[in-house]
Design an enzyme around this catalytic site. Sequence first.
Site, PDB file in Angstrom:
ATOM      1  N   ASN A  60      45.929  46.884  43.952  1.00 34.74           N
ATOM      2  CA  ASN A  60      44.482  47.058  43.815  1.00 34.74           C
ATOM      3  C   ASN A  60      44.058  46.329  42.546  1.00 34.74           C
ATOM      4  OD1 ASN A  60      41.861  47.878  43.501  1.00 34.74           O
ATOM      5  ND2 ASN A  60      42.335  50.043  43.144  1.00 34.74           N
TER       6      ASN A  60
ATOM      7  N   LYS B 214      41.135  45.896  41.441  1.00 34.04           N
ATOM      8  CA  LYS B 214      39.904  46.450  40.854  1.00 34.04           C
ATOM      9  C   LYS B 214      38.962  45.287  40.506  1.00 34.04           C
ATOM     10  CE  LYS B 214      42.641  50.383  39.497  1.00 34.04           C
ATOM     11  NZ  LYS B 214      42.874  51.509  38.623  1.00 34.04           N
TER      12      LYS B 214
ATOM     13  N   HIS C 193      38.509  55.718  46.291  1.00 31.04           N
ATOM     14  CA  HIS C 193      39.259  55.608  45.031  1.00 31.04           C
ATOM     15  C   HIS C 193      38.574  56.484  43.975  1.00 31.04           C
ATOM     16  CE1 HIS C 193      41.042  54.002  41.403  1.00 31.04           C
ATOM     17  NE2 HIS C 193      41.999  53.492  42.162  1.00 31.04           N
TER      18      HIS C 193
ATOM     19  N   GLU D 135      37.925  56.016  41.007  1.00 24.62           N
ATOM     20  CA  GLU D 135      36.930  55.312  40.183  1.00 24.62           C
ATOM     21  C   GLU D 135      35.590  55.244  40.908  1.00 24.62           C
ATOM     22  OE1 GLU D 135      39.332  51.870  39.384  1.00 24.62           O
ATOM     23  OE2 GLU D 135      40.640  53.115  38.135  1.00 24.62           O
TER      24      GLU D 135
ATOM     25  N   GLU E 202      46.692  59.536  44.148  1.00 26.96           N
ATOM     26  CA  GLU E 202      46.539  58.957  42.818  1.00 26.96           C
ATOM     27  C   GLU E 202      45.966  60.021  41.864  1.00 26.96           C
ATOM     28  OE1 GLU E 202      46.232  54.364  43.082  1.00 26.96           O
ATOM     29  OE2 GLU E 202      44.226  55.198  43.178  1.00 26.96           O
TER      30      GLU E 202
ATOM     31  N   GLY F 280      46.023  54.088  34.957  1.00 24.40           N
ATOM     32  CA  GLY F 280      45.776  53.244  33.788  1.00 24.40           C
ATOM     33  C   GLY F 280      46.150  53.873  32.458  1.00 24.40           C
TER      34      GLY F 280
ATOM     35  N   SER G 118      49.851  54.314  37.307  1.00 23.20           N
ATOM     36  CA  SER G 118      50.834  53.807  36.336  1.00 23.20           C
ATOM     37  C   SER G 118      52.186  53.475  36.954  1.00 23.20           C
ATOM     38  CB  SER G 118      50.982  54.792  35.162  1.00 23.20           C
ATOM     39  OG  SER G 118      49.750  54.895  34.459  1.00 23.20           O
TER      40      SER G 118
END
Length: 246
Positions: free
Chosen positions: A6, A8, A90, A92, A164, A170, A209
């Site tokens: 991904n 992003k 996702h 985010e 996730e 991250g 991660s």
Amino acid sequence: MLIAGNWKMNGGQQALGEVRQLTGLITSKGAEILICPPATLVTQMAQAVAGTGISVGGQDCHPEASGAHTGDIAPELLKDAGAQSVILGHSERRADHGESDSLVQAKTRAAWRAGLRAIVCVGETAQQRSAGLTIAVVTGQLSGSLPGWSGQAALDQVLVIAYEPVWAIGTGLVPSNEDIIAVHAAIRTHLLQAFGPAGKTVKILYGGSVKPDNAQTILHLPEVNGALVGGASLKAADFARIINSV
Ligand code: 13P
């Protein structure tokens, strides 16, 4: 095993160059590889990976097939551009755009309408984990985000789940092996309840991660059928090492 990258909101011409290098670095034959670049790169990426076995996906889609939705992308348009999959829900997007489970469900239906495989993301925040709510949050997201499936294609061709944990994305933090095992087992149980025996075939990816150094361990845990990789998918050498851990 499915190893999905991904990108992003990263990547450009230089990142496309990394993808051209990637194929030369892959030694494992056991992994299906998917790259989800920003929508502007889907067409070029599809051309760059043609004939390599690597497929391309989008990172989001709108539930409608067309219309007055400035800045949005219909799954049909992603498909036209060369995508075969799309990441949905996702964290985010859930956080930045307030996406609800019911919106993710509508997007999943839309992806299926367009002939895309939906990669539906779920995961708890740090607060939810410390409150002991991880399994309840994840299974609640699955209940709300997954539509029923009655199409012709086998379920595993149209649906992938990505677990996730929000706090692991991250940050360099990763849940313990036991925690990953417990959540993936709960997701599998939910899929079996929701879809019957076909629920056994749906891949469950771990994301958050994943790096060359921890991929081997994570990918060999029970009910881990692949990884959704953010930062480490942007560098061919790192992504190849993760793929070669399969
Ligand atoms: P990182 O691998 O950078 O933690 O990102 C994970 C992710 O969000 C993939 O969708």
